[in-house]
Design an enzyme around this catalytic site. Structure first.
Site, PDB file in Angstrom:
ATOM      1  N   HIS A  91     100.582  37.869  17.239  1.00 22.81           N
ATOM      2  CA  HIS A  91      99.404  38.463  17.909  1.00 22.81           C
ATOM      3  C   HIS A  91      98.851  39.341  18.150  1.00 22.81           C
ATOM      4  O   HIS A  91      98.707  40.364  19.501  1.00 22.81           O
ATOM      5  CB  HIS A  91     100.027  37.210  19.233  1.00 22.81           C
ATOM      6  CG  HIS A  91      98.743  36.809  19.769  1.00 22.81           C
ATOM      7  ND1 HIS A  91      97.416  37.704  20.978  1.00 22.81           N
ATOM      8  CD2 HIS A  91      97.676  35.950  19.542  1.00 22.81           C
ATOM      9  CE1 HIS A  91      96.871  37.415  20.723  1.00 22.81           C
ATOM     10  NE2 HIS A  91      96.815  35.609  20.655  1.00 22.81           N
ATOM     11  N   ASP A 149      94.184  27.814  19.743  1.00 27.02           N
ATOM     12  CA  ASP A 149      94.457  28.973  19.466  1.00 27.02           C
ATOM     13  C   ASP A 149      96.241  28.654  19.613  1.00 27.02           C
ATOM     14  O   ASP A 149      96.885  28.717  20.508  1.00 27.02           O
ATOM     15  CB  ASP A 149      94.052  30.759  19.980  1.00 27.02           C
ATOM     16  CG  ASP A 149      93.175  31.039  19.278  1.00 27.02           C
ATOM     17  OD1 ASP A 149      92.064  29.951  18.432  1.00 27.02           O
ATOM     18  OD2 ASP A 149      92.491  31.712  19.374  1.00 27.02           O
ATOM     19  N   ASP A 150      96.967  30.094  18.433  1.00 24.52           N
ATOM     20  CA  ASP A 150      98.542  30.822  19.439  1.00 24.52           C
ATOM     21  C   ASP A 150      99.302  29.163  19.509  1.00 24.52           C
ATOM     22  O   ASP A 150     100.538  29.876  19.725  1.00 24.52           O
ATOM     23  CB  ASP A 150      98.327  31.125  21.107  1.00 24.52           C
ATOM     24  CG  ASP A 150      97.888  32.464  21.166  1.00 24.52           C
ATOM     25  OD1 ASP A 150      96.866  32.759  20.235  1.00 24.52           O
ATOM     26  OD2 ASP A 150      97.556  32.746  22.211  1.00 24.52           O
ATOM     27  N   HIS A 172      93.708  26.495  24.232  1.00 23.55           N
ATOM     28  CA  HIS A 172      94.730  27.463  23.517  1.00 23.55           C
ATOM     29  C   HIS A 172      95.828  25.779  23.750  1.00 23.55           C
ATOM     30  O   HIS A 172      96.131  25.123  24.848  1.00 23.55           O
ATOM     31  CB  HIS A 172      95.647  28.190  24.316  1.00 23.55           C
ATOM     32  CG  HIS A 172      94.375  29.454  23.993  1.00 23.55           C
ATOM     33  ND1 HIS A 172      93.602  29.767  25.054  1.00 23.55           N
ATOM     34  CD2 HIS A 172      95.143  31.013  23.469  1.00 23.55           C
ATOM     35  CE1 HIS A 172      93.411  30.765  24.029  1.00 23.55           C
ATOM     36  NE2 HIS A 172      93.731  31.246  23.433  1.00 23.55           N
ATOM     37  N   HIS A 207      96.282  33.308  12.479  1.00 26.47           N
ATOM     38  CA  HIS A 207      95.798  33.590  13.512  1.00 26.47           C
ATOM     39  C   HIS A 207      97.056  34.821  13.645  1.00 26.47           C
ATOM     40  O   HIS A 207      97.603  35.320  15.101  1.00 26.47           O
ATOM     41  CB  HIS A 207      96.068  32.808  15.154  1.00 26.47           C
ATOM     42  CG  HIS A 207      95.497  33.402  16.059  1.00 26.47           C
ATOM     43  ND1 HIS A 207      94.491  34.354  16.098  1.00 26.47           N
ATOM     44  CD2 HIS A 207      95.899  33.566  17.746  1.00 26.47           C
ATOM     45  CE1 HIS A 207      94.451  34.207  17.714  1.00 26.47           C
ATOM     46  NE2 HIS A 207      95.370  34.044  17.908  1.00 26.47           N
TER      47      HIS A 207
END
Length: 336
Positions: free
Chosen positions: A203, A148-149, A293, A199
Protein backbone atom coordinates in the site's frame (compact mmCIF):
# COMPACT_ATOMS: atom_id res chain seq x y z
CA UNK A 1 -6.39 78.70 11.76
CA UNK A 2 -7.65 77.04 14.94
CA UNK A 3 -10.30 75.18 12.89
CA UNK A 4 -7.65 73.95 10.48
CA UNK A 5 -5.46 72.61 13.32
CA UNK A 6 -8.48 70.95 14.92
CA UNK A 7 -9.38 69.27 11.61
CA UNK A 8 -5.83 67.92 11.18
CA UNK A 9 -5.88 66.50 14.71
CA UNK A 10 -9.17 64.76 14.09
CA UNK A 11 -7.87 63.21 10.86
CA UNK A 12 -4.77 61.92 12.63
CA UNK A 13 -6.89 60.39 15.38
CA UNK A 14 -9.04 58.62 12.81
CA UNK A 15 -6.00 57.22 10.98
CA UNK A 16 -4.45 55.91 14.19
CA UNK A 17 -7.76 54.37 15.21
CA UNK A 18 -8.11 52.68 11.81
CA UNK A 19 -4.61 51.23 11.98
CA UNK A 20 -5.23 49.92 15.48
CA UNK A 21 -8.40 48.23 14.28
CA UNK A 22 -6.55 46.64 11.37
CA UNK A 23 -3.86 45.28 13.66
CA UNK A 24 -6.48 43.94 16.05
CA UNK A 25 -8.28 42.05 13.25
CA UNK A 26 -5.00 40.69 11.95
CA UNK A 27 -4.16 39.36 15.42
CA UNK A 28 -7.58 37.71 15.55
CA UNK A 29 -7.06 36.01 12.18
CA UNK A 30 -3.56 34.68 12.84
CA UNK A 31 -4.64 31.70 14.99
CA UNK A 32 -7.01 30.64 12.20
CA UNK A 33 -4.26 30.89 9.63
CA UNK A 34 -2.03 28.72 11.81
CA UNK A 35 -4.57 25.95 12.33
CA UNK A 36 -3.29 22.54 11.36
CA UNK A 37 -4.30 21.60 7.81
CA UNK A 38 -5.47 18.17 8.89
CA UNK A 39 -8.02 19.78 11.24
CA UNK A 40 -9.55 21.78 8.40
CA UNK A 41 -9.65 18.96 5.84
CA UNK A 42 -12.63 17.00 7.25
CA UNK A 43 -14.83 20.09 6.96
CA UNK A 44 -13.60 20.69 3.41
CA UNK A 45 -14.30 17.10 2.45
CA UNK A 46 -17.75 17.23 4.03
CA UNK A 47 -18.54 20.41 2.09
CA UNK A 48 -17.39 18.86 -1.18
CA UNK A 49 -19.87 16.01 -0.80
CA UNK A 50 -22.71 18.43 -1.43
CA UNK A 51 -20.93 21.01 -3.58
CA UNK A 52 -21.75 19.79 -7.09
CA UNK A 53 -22.42 16.65 -9.14
CA UNK A 54 -19.38 14.39 -9.32
CA UNK A 55 -17.08 15.15 -12.22
CA UNK A 56 -13.35 15.11 -13.07
CA UNK A 57 -12.56 18.36 -11.22
CA UNK A 58 -14.57 17.51 -8.12
CA UNK A 59 -13.17 13.99 -8.18
CA UNK A 60 -9.66 15.45 -8.22
CA UNK A 61 -10.38 17.65 -5.19
CA UNK A 62 -12.00 14.80 -3.29
CA UNK A 63 -9.08 12.50 -4.07
CA UNK A 64 -6.47 15.01 -2.91
CA UNK A 65 -8.37 15.74 0.29
CA UNK A 66 -8.89 12.04 0.97
CA UNK A 67 -5.16 11.31 0.60
CA UNK A 68 -4.20 14.24 2.82
CA UNK A 69 -6.74 13.21 5.46
CA UNK A 70 -5.54 9.63 5.45
CA UNK A 71 -1.88 10.59 5.65
CA UNK A 72 -2.57 13.16 8.39
CA UNK A 73 -4.50 10.60 10.42
CA UNK A 74 -1.64 8.10 10.57
CA UNK A 75 1.39 10.38 10.70
CA UNK A 76 2.81 11.88 13.92
CA UNK A 77 2.98 15.65 14.22
CA UNK A 78 5.90 17.06 12.21
CA UNK A 79 8.96 18.23 14.15
CA UNK A 80 9.55 21.99 14.47
CA UNK A 81 11.38 23.49 11.50
CA UNK A 82 15.16 23.49 11.73
CA UNK A 83 16.88 26.86 12.13
CA UNK A 84 18.05 28.40 8.87
CA UNK A 85 21.52 27.37 7.75
CA UNK A 86 24.22 30.01 8.04
CA UNK A 87 24.93 31.96 4.90
CA UNK A 88 27.94 30.53 3.07
CA UNK A 89 30.44 32.75 1.29
CA UNK A 90 30.27 32.97 -2.49
CA UNK A 91 32.09 30.09 -4.21
CA UNK A 92 34.34 30.89 -7.13
CA UNK A 93 32.70 30.06 -10.45
CA UNK A 94 35.72 28.11 -11.73
CA UNK A 95 36.25 26.01 -8.54
CA UNK A 96 35.23 22.36 -8.20
CA UNK A 97 32.97 23.22 -5.25
CA UNK A 98 31.28 25.91 -7.32
CA UNK A 99 30.52 23.44 -10.11
CA UNK A 100 29.13 20.96 -7.57
CA UNK A 101 26.88 23.63 -6.05
CA UNK A 102 25.55 24.67 -9.45
CA UNK A 103 24.94 21.00 -10.33
CA UNK A 104 22.81 20.55 -7.19
CA UNK A 105 20.88 23.72 -7.97
CA UNK A 106 20.22 22.50 -11.51
CA UNK A 107 19.02 19.10 -10.25
CA UNK A 108 16.74 20.77 -7.71
CA UNK A 109 15.26 23.05 -10.37
CA UNK A 110 14.68 20.06 -12.66
CA UNK A 111 12.87 18.18 -9.86
CA UNK A 112 10.60 21.18 -9.24
CA UNK A 113 9.80 21.49 -12.95
CA UNK A 114 9.09 17.75 -13.16
CA UNK A 115 6.68 18.05 -10.24
CA UNK A 116 5.00 21.08 -11.78
CA UNK A 117 4.55 19.22 -15.08
CA UNK A 118 3.00 16.14 -13.49
CA UNK A 119 -0.49 15.39 -14.76
CA UNK A 120 -3.35 15.19 -12.28
CA UNK A 121 -5.51 12.08 -12.02
CA UNK A 122 -8.32 13.83 -13.89
CA UNK A 123 -5.88 14.73 -16.69
CA UNK A 124 -4.54 11.18 -16.86
CA UNK A 125 -8.05 9.76 -17.14
CA UNK A 126 -8.83 12.17 -19.96
CA UNK A 127 -5.55 11.47 -21.77
CA UNK A 128 -5.66 7.67 -21.39
CA UNK A 129 -9.37 6.72 -21.49
CA UNK A 130 -8.63 3.12 -22.51
CA UNK A 131 -5.97 2.49 -19.84
CA UNK A 132 -7.39 4.30 -16.80
CA UNK A 133 -11.07 3.95 -15.90
CA UNK A 134 -13.45 5.29 -13.26
CA UNK A 135 -16.63 3.72 -14.59
CA UNK A 136 -18.00 1.65 -17.44
CA UNK A 137 -17.47 3.49 -20.73
CA UNK A 138 -21.03 2.77 -21.82
CA UNK A 139 -24.23 3.26 -19.85
CA UNK A 140 -25.80 -0.03 -18.83
CA UNK A 141 -28.01 -1.31 -16.01
CA UNK A 142 -25.05 -2.74 -14.13
CA UNK A 143 -22.71 -1.57 -11.39
CA UNK A 144 -19.71 -3.05 -9.62
CA UNK A 145 -18.97 -3.37 -5.91
CA UNK A 146 -15.22 -3.24 -5.29
CA UNK A 147 -13.41 -3.74 -1.98
CA UNK A 148 -9.87 -2.50 -1.29
CA UNK A 149 -7.12 -3.50 1.17
CA UNK A 150 -8.23 -7.13 1.59
CA UNK A 151 -7.76 -9.58 3.08
CA UNK A 152 -7.90 -9.72 6.84
CA UNK A 153 -9.48 -12.16 9.28
CA UNK A 154 -12.02 -9.73 10.74
CA UNK A 155 -13.92 -7.72 8.12
CA UNK A 156 -13.20 -9.70 4.93
CA UNK A 157 -15.05 -12.83 6.16
CA UNK A 158 -18.06 -10.73 7.18
CA UNK A 159 -18.20 -9.05 3.78
CA UNK A 160 -17.90 -12.42 2.02
CA UNK A 161 -20.73 -13.84 4.15
CA UNK A 162 -23.07 -11.00 3.14
CA UNK A 163 -22.18 -11.25 -0.54
CA UNK A 164 -22.81 -15.00 -0.42
CA UNK A 165 -26.18 -14.48 1.29
CA UNK A 166 -27.31 -12.04 -1.43
CA UNK A 167 -25.63 -13.97 -4.26
CA UNK A 168 -23.56 -10.94 -5.30
CA UNK A 169 -20.20 -11.26 -7.04
CA UNK A 170 -17.70 -8.48 -6.33
CA UNK A 171 -14.11 -7.50 -7.08
CA UNK A 172 -11.46 -7.47 -4.33
CA UNK A 173 -8.25 -5.48 -4.75
CA UNK A 174 -5.84 -7.29 -2.46
CA UNK A 175 -2.63 -6.11 -0.84
CA UNK A 176 0.15 -8.64 -1.47
CA UNK A 177 1.58 -8.66 2.04
CA UNK A 178 -1.88 -9.31 3.48
CA UNK A 179 -2.62 -12.04 0.95
CA UNK A 180 0.53 -13.80 2.19
CA UNK A 181 -0.80 -13.67 5.77
CA UNK A 182 -4.37 -14.72 4.89
CA UNK A 183 -4.15 -17.00 1.82
CA UNK A 184 -7.34 -18.82 2.81
CA UNK A 185 -9.38 -15.62 2.40
CA UNK A 186 -8.10 -15.12 -1.14
CA UNK A 187 -8.87 -18.71 -2.03
CA UNK A 188 -12.37 -18.31 -0.61
CA UNK A 189 -12.94 -15.24 -2.81
CA UNK A 190 -12.17 -17.28 -5.91
CA UNK A 191 -14.21 -20.29 -4.77
CA UNK A 192 -17.26 -18.06 -4.27
CA UNK A 193 -17.01 -16.45 -7.71
CA UNK A 194 -15.35 -13.13 -6.90
CA UNK A 195 -12.59 -11.46 -8.90
CA UNK A 196 -9.19 -10.61 -7.44
CA UNK A 197 -7.20 -7.54 -8.50
CA UNK A 198 -3.78 -6.14 -7.61
CA UNK A 199 -3.56 -3.36 -4.99
CA UNK A 200 0.26 -3.26 -4.53
CA UNK A 201 2.37 -5.21 -2.07
CA UNK A 202 2.33 -2.87 0.94
CA UNK A 203 0.00 0.00 0.00
CA UNK A 204 2.72 2.48 -0.97
CA UNK A 205 2.05 5.89 -2.50
CA UNK A 206 3.23 5.10 -6.02
CA UNK A 207 4.22 8.53 -7.40
CA UNK A 208 6.84 8.70 -4.64
CA UNK A 209 8.46 5.42 -5.75
CA UNK A 210 11.23 5.00 -8.30
CA UNK A 211 10.41 2.87 -11.36
CA UNK A 212 12.14 -0.30 -10.15
CA UNK A 213 10.37 -0.24 -6.77
CA UNK A 214 7.02 0.43 -8.45
CA UNK A 215 7.44 -2.51 -10.85
CA UNK A 216 8.53 -4.77 -7.99
CA UNK A 217 5.35 -3.90 -6.07
CA UNK A 218 3.20 -4.96 -9.03
CA UNK A 219 5.14 -8.06 -10.05
CA UNK A 220 5.52 -9.45 -6.52
CA UNK A 221 1.80 -9.07 -5.81
CA UNK A 222 0.94 -10.64 -9.18
CA UNK A 223 3.05 -13.67 -8.26
CA UNK A 224 1.30 -14.03 -4.90
CA UNK A 225 -2.16 -13.73 -6.47
CA UNK A 226 -1.24 -16.21 -9.20
CA UNK A 227 -0.22 -18.85 -6.65
CA UNK A 228 -3.54 -18.44 -4.82
CA UNK A 229 -5.95 -17.96 -7.74
CA UNK A 230 -4.25 -19.50 -10.77
CA UNK A 231 -4.12 -16.28 -12.82
CA UNK A 232 -2.28 -12.97 -13.13
CA UNK A 233 -4.90 -10.26 -12.58
CA UNK A 234 -5.66 -7.78 -15.33
CA UNK A 235 -7.16 -5.22 -12.95
CA UNK A 236 -4.98 -2.98 -10.84
CA UNK A 237 -5.97 -0.22 -8.43
CA UNK A 238 -3.17 2.03 -7.13
CA UNK A 239 -3.24 2.83 -3.41
CA UNK A 240 -5.02 6.15 -2.75
CA UNK A 241 -5.95 6.10 -6.47
CA UNK A 242 -2.55 7.70 -7.20
CA UNK A 243 -0.30 6.84 -10.14
CA UNK A 244 2.13 8.74 -12.36
CA UNK A 245 1.99 8.94 -16.14
CA UNK A 246 5.11 6.81 -16.64
CA UNK A 247 3.76 4.16 -14.26
CA UNK A 248 0.42 4.15 -16.06
CA UNK A 249 2.15 3.69 -19.41
CA UNK A 250 4.23 0.81 -18.04
CA UNK A 251 1.08 -0.89 -16.72
CA UNK A 252 -0.66 -0.48 -20.09
CA UNK A 253 2.34 -2.00 -21.87
CA UNK A 254 1.89 -5.10 -19.65
CA UNK A 255 -1.82 -5.37 -20.51
CA UNK A 256 -2.82 -4.12 -17.05
CA UNK A 257 -5.99 -2.05 -16.75
CA UNK A 258 -5.93 0.62 -14.03
CA UNK A 259 -9.35 1.03 -12.42
CA UNK A 260 -10.29 3.59 -9.78
CA UNK A 261 -13.91 4.46 -8.88
CA UNK A 262 -16.58 7.13 -9.29
CA UNK A 263 -18.67 6.31 -6.18
CA UNK A 264 -16.80 6.61 -2.87
CA UNK A 265 -18.36 5.23 0.32
CA UNK A 266 -15.67 7.03 2.36
CA UNK A 267 -15.89 4.12 4.79
CA UNK A 268 -12.16 4.44 5.49
CA UNK A 269 -13.12 7.52 7.53
CA UNK A 270 -14.79 5.06 9.95
CA UNK A 271 -18.22 6.58 9.39
CA UNK A 272 -21.36 4.85 10.60
CA UNK A 273 -23.80 2.67 8.68
CA UNK A 274 -26.17 5.47 7.64
CA UNK A 275 -23.33 7.68 6.36
CA UNK A 276 -21.88 4.82 4.29
CA UNK A 277 -25.31 4.18 2.75
CA UNK A 278 -25.79 7.88 2.02
CA UNK A 279 -22.33 8.28 0.47
CA UNK A 280 -22.95 5.36 -1.87
CA UNK A 281 -26.59 5.80 -2.82
CA UNK A 282 -26.41 9.51 -3.59
CA UNK A 283 -24.11 8.79 -6.55
CA UNK A 284 -25.16 5.32 -7.72
CA UNK A 285 -26.15 5.07 -11.37
CA UNK A 286 -25.76 2.49 -14.15
CA UNK A 287 -22.12 1.84 -15.05
CA UNK A 288 -20.70 3.06 -11.74
CA UNK A 289 -17.80 1.53 -9.81
CA UNK A 290 -18.28 1.65 -6.04
CA UNK A 291 -15.35 1.86 -3.62
CA UNK A 292 -15.55 0.19 -0.22
CA UNK A 293 -13.02 -1.55 2.03
CA UNK A 294 -13.01 -5.08 3.45
CA UNK A 295 -9.90 -4.57 5.59
CA UNK A 296 -8.20 -1.60 7.19
CA UNK A 297 -5.24 -0.32 9.11
CA UNK A 298 -4.48 -1.28 12.72
CA UNK A 299 -7.51 -0.47 14.85
CA UNK A 300 -9.52 0.91 11.93
CA UNK A 301 -13.27 0.40 12.42
CA UNK A 302 -15.06 -0.74 9.26
CA UNK A 303 -18.20 -1.97 11.03
CA UNK A 304 -20.15 0.77 9.22
CA UNK A 305 -19.32 -0.91 5.91
CA UNK A 306 -20.41 -4.35 7.08
CA UNK A 307 -23.68 -3.06 8.53
CA UNK A 308 -24.45 -0.91 5.46
CA UNK A 309 -23.74 -3.56 2.82
CA UNK A 310 -27.10 -5.42 2.91
CA UNK A 311 -29.06 -2.17 2.56
CA UNK A 312 -26.80 -0.95 -0.26
CA UNK A 313 -27.32 -4.19 -2.18
CA UNK A 314 -31.09 -4.06 -1.71
CA UNK A 315 -31.39 -0.37 -2.67
CA UNK A 316 -29.26 -0.75 -5.79
CA UNK A 317 -31.28 -3.73 -6.93
CA UNK A 318 -34.47 -1.76 -6.27
CA UNK A 319 -33.22 0.74 -8.85
CA UNK A 320 -33.11 -2.05 -11.42
CA UNK A 321 -29.31 -2.15 -11.44
CA UNK A 322 -27.50 -5.50 -11.34
CA UNK A 323 -24.32 -5.87 -9.27
CA UNK A 324 -21.56 -7.58 -11.24
CA UNK A 325 -17.79 -8.06 -11.26
CA UNK A 326 -15.47 -5.66 -13.07
CA UNK A 327 -14.81 -8.08 -15.96
CA UNK A 328 -18.55 -8.23 -16.65
CA UNK A 329 -19.09 -4.49 -16.18
CA UNK A 330 -16.15 -3.45 -18.37
CA UNK A 331 -16.24 -6.29 -20.88
CA UNK A 332 -12.68 -7.34 -20.04
CA UNK A 333 -11.08 -10.66 -19.06
CA UNK A 334 -10.06 -11.16 -15.43
CA UNK A 335 -6.47 -11.97 -16.35
CA UNK A 336 -3.79 -10.45 -18.56
Amino acid sequence: MFKYVLLVCLLQALIVSGCGSSVHHEEQLMPLAKQDTAQRLPLAAETLQYAAPAGPDLYELQRIIAIQQYEASKQPAPPPPAPPAPVQPEIAADSHAGKKKRSKQTASTAAVRKSENRLTIAQLIKKYPDSFLLKAPHSRQKAALTFDDAPDDKYTPQVLDILKKYNVKATFFVVGSRAEKHPGMVKRMVQEGHIVGNHSYNHALFPKLDDDTFKHQINKTDDIINKLTGYNPKFFRPPYGEISESQLNWAASRNILVVNWNVDSQDWRQVNEQRVIHNVMKDVKPGCIILQHSAGGPGQDLSGTVKALPSIIEQIRAKGISLVTLPELLGQPKQK
